[in-house]
Design an enzyme around this catalytic site. Structure first.
Site, PDB file in Angstrom:
ATOM      1  N   GLU A 213      16.916 -11.455  -4.377  1.00 46.38           N
ATOM      2  CA  GLU A 213      17.169 -10.854  -5.546  1.00 46.38           C
ATOM      3  C   GLU A 213      17.442  -9.470  -4.911  1.00 46.38           C
ATOM      4  O   GLU A 213      18.046  -8.707  -5.851  1.00 46.38           O
ATOM      5  CB  GLU A 213      15.751 -10.282  -6.396  1.00 46.38           C
ATOM      6  CG  GLU A 213      15.856 -12.235  -6.949  1.00 46.38           C
ATOM      7  CD  GLU A 213      14.477 -11.835  -7.902  1.00 46.38           C
ATOM      8  OE1 GLU A 213      14.575 -12.266  -8.999  1.00 46.38           O
ATOM      9  OE2 GLU A 213      13.400 -11.690  -7.443  1.00 46.38           O
ATOM     10  N   ARG A 215      19.203  -7.547  -0.854  1.00 44.43           N
ATOM     11  CA  ARG A 215      20.785  -6.901  -0.981  1.00 44.43           C
ATOM     12  C   ARG A 215      20.415  -7.322   1.130  1.00 44.43           C
ATOM     13  O   ARG A 215      20.103  -6.993   1.722  1.00 44.43           O
ATOM     14  CB  ARG A 215      21.388  -5.179  -0.820  1.00 44.43           C
ATOM     15  CG  ARG A 215      22.582  -5.050  -0.490  1.00 44.43           C
ATOM     16  CD  ARG A 215      23.003  -4.143   0.304  1.00 44.43           C
ATOM     17  NE  ARG A 215      22.954  -3.089   0.841  1.00 44.43           N
ATOM     18  CZ  ARG A 215      22.357  -2.000   0.586  1.00 44.43           C
ATOM     19  NH1 ARG A 215      22.943  -1.134  -0.841  1.00 44.43           N
ATOM     20  NH2 ARG A 215      21.551  -2.118   1.118  1.00 44.43           N
ATOM     21  N   ALA A 256      10.394  -6.128  -4.816  1.00 44.06           N
ATOM     22  CA  ALA A 256      10.764  -5.399  -4.796  1.00 44.06           C
ATOM     23  C   ALA A 256      11.031  -3.618  -4.506  1.00 44.06           C
ATOM     24  O   ALA A 256      10.179  -2.751  -4.448  1.00 44.06           O
ATOM     25  CB  ALA A 256      10.215  -5.200  -6.607  1.00 44.06           C
ATOM     26  N   ARG A 309       2.810  -2.033   4.701  1.00 41.49           N
ATOM     27  CA  ARG A 309       2.154  -1.714   2.928  1.00 41.49           C
ATOM     28  C   ARG A 309       1.780   0.594   2.946  1.00 41.49           C
ATOM     29  O   ARG A 309       1.716   0.809   5.025  1.00 41.49           O
ATOM     30  CB  ARG A 309       1.052  -1.778   2.756  1.00 41.49           C
ATOM     31  CG  ARG A 309      -0.346  -1.605   3.154  1.00 41.49           C
ATOM     32  CD  ARG A 309      -1.909  -2.094   3.124  1.00 41.49           C
ATOM     33  NE  ARG A 309      -3.225  -2.116   3.867  1.00 41.49           N
ATOM     34  CZ  ARG A 309      -4.771  -2.202   3.589  1.00 41.49           C
ATOM     35  NH1 ARG A 309      -4.284  -2.898   2.795  1.00 41.49           N
ATOM     36  NH2 ARG A 309      -5.347  -1.385   4.136  1.00 41.49           N
ATOM     37  N   ARG A 310       1.467   0.858   2.814  1.00 46.02           N
ATOM     38  CA  ARG A 310       1.362   2.497   2.375  1.00 46.02           C
ATOM     39  C   ARG A 310       0.162   2.863   2.053  1.00 46.02           C
ATOM     40  O   ARG A 310      -0.409   1.957   0.527  1.00 46.02           O
ATOM     41  CB  ARG A 310       2.702   3.189   1.514  1.00 46.02           C
ATOM     42  CG  ARG A 310       3.710   3.412   2.275  1.00 46.02           C
ATOM     43  CD  ARG A 310       4.349   4.518   1.001  1.00 46.02           C
ATOM     44  NE  ARG A 310       5.594   4.738   1.420  1.00 46.02           N
ATOM     45  CZ  ARG A 310       5.788   5.252   2.609  1.00 46.02           C
ATOM     46  NH1 ARG A 310       5.255   6.443   3.202  1.00 46.02           N
ATOM     47  NH2 ARG A 310       6.980   5.453   3.486  1.00 46.02           N
ATOM     48  N   HIS A 311      -0.890   3.443   2.818  1.00 42.31           N
ATOM     49  CA  HIS A 311      -1.481   4.078   1.832  1.00 42.31           C
ATOM     50  C   HIS A 311      -1.978   4.939   0.122  1.00 42.31           C
ATOM     51  O   HIS A 311      -0.549   5.207   0.744  1.00 42.31           O
ATOM     52  CB  HIS A 311      -2.980   4.619   2.683  1.00 42.31           C
ATOM     53  CG  HIS A 311      -3.923   5.713   2.198  1.00 42.31           C
ATOM     54  ND1 HIS A 311      -4.757   6.276   1.610  1.00 42.31           N
ATOM     55  CD2 HIS A 311      -4.603   4.429   2.993  1.00 42.31           C
ATOM     56  CE1 HIS A 311      -5.634   6.106   1.432  1.00 42.31           C
ATOM     57  NE2 HIS A 311      -6.649   5.042   3.257  1.00 42.31           N
TER      58      HIS A 311
END
Length: 336
Positions: A213, A215, A256, A309-311
């Site tokens: 979904e 590129r 996403a 991941r981001r905090h």
């Protein structure tokens, strides 16, 4: 012989090839097929319409019935017919050679990075891809006006060097929501679904079951069972200054609107909205959430079972073990 094919195509008013169609390209052909197609002629050459029935018979004698049927079909038309033969996998020197190599990739006879495509852009003309086929750009206005005068309308779908893959080859076991978003030279593995907003460039693609979904940029390969979420992006080898070959391992998830600028190992996840470049500073955490060290993302390239991941408060990029593999819904791909 490295590769050979019987083809047809479209030429401009000066006789230059705009595009070439090879319905049955063959990599590593048998001696019998080479003999049937070349018939004592060396290399690529045109085939006179009157010689097509004899060519079809030679192909049948060589056991190449599908290609023989193609020769019979072409004998009944007015399109030019030719044979393109590649003795070795050298850099392409003509439009026909580029199309043959792109067709080998899309027909799964070669994977991205396996073929020498050096200098291919110089061999491909920029073409108007229309409802009446390929048209040279300098001939387009006159063709449009003539169509109007005859009560017709020419729709221009794109202006590009590459055509849609599905206009040339549709591999088995795939679904493509919008054919204009998959270029010839894409490699789609059996079981791949490319949704309407997905995109797959040439010399890139998937190895097997995947949900696309986002590129897949030029040069990028995506492993079995991986999911590219809506709006996500992989940094291709054509991007400015990027010499790292990006890849996505098996059973990975790009969330996403995420982005990827390093090769991922197997069973990795990149959080939605996180663009991970090679130079991104990443805090590596243990299973208790304690920081072990801070590294650049490129130092984690190819490592499996990682979650990026981001905090939620500081925005710092973190990485921790992710032992749970991402499993795609089998019902989405079992009936491709």
């Amino acid at each position: 012989m490295f590769a050979i094919a019987l083809g047809t195509g479209t030429q401009d008013a000066q006789g230059q090839w705009l595009e070439c169609f090879f319905p049955y390209p063959v990599r590593n052909p048998s001696d019998a097929l080479v003999s049937a197609l070349l018939n004592d002629q060396s290399g690529s050459h045109a085939v006179d319409a009157g010689g097509l029935p004899a060519l079809a018979q030679r192909l049948r004698d060589a056991g190449e019935n599908a290609m023989a049927d193609a020769a019979d079909t072409l004998a009944g038309g007015s399109a030019p017919v030719f044979v393109t033969a590649l003795a070795t996998d050298d850099a392409p020197t003509s439009t026909a050679e580029v199309y043959l190599k792109l067709s080998l990739i899309s027909s799964r006879q070669a994977k991205p990075h396996e073929l020498n495509l050096t200098g291919l852009f110089a061999q491909l003309p920029n073409v108007a891809w229309t409802s009446e086929g390929a048209i040279a750009l300098d001939e387009l206005p006159a063709r449009q006006l003539k169509a109007r005068a005859e009560g017709r309308y020419i729709s221009v779908n794109s202006v590009d060097k590459f055509p849609r893959m599905a206009d040339y080859i549709v591999p088995t076991g795939v679904r493509i929501g919008d054919a204009s978003r998959v270029r010839l030279g894409a490699h789609l593995g059996d079981g791949t679904t490319v949704m309407h907003e997905g995109f797959v460039n040439f010399n890139a693609g998937t190895t097997g079951v995947s949900m696309v979904e986002g590129r897949i940029s030029a040069g990028v390969m995506v492993g079995e069972g991986s999911d590219l979420g809506g709006g996500c992006s992989t940094m291709g080898t054509l991007s400015g200054g990027n010499a790292i070959v990006i890849s996505v391992g098996d059973q990975c998830l790009l969330g996403a609107n995420s982005g990827l600028g390093i090769p991922l190992g197997d069973r990795c996840t990149v959080e939605s909205g996180l663009y991970l470049t090679a130079g991104s500073k990443v805090r590596v955490l243990n299973e208790n959430g304690d920081e072990l060290k801070t590294v650049k993302a490129r130092d984690l390239a190819g490592v499996s079972d990682l979650l990026f991941r981001r905090h939620s408060q500081t925005g710092a990029i973190e990485c921790l073990a992710n032992a749970r593999a991402i499993e795609l819904n089998p019902a989405l791909h079992s009936h491709n």
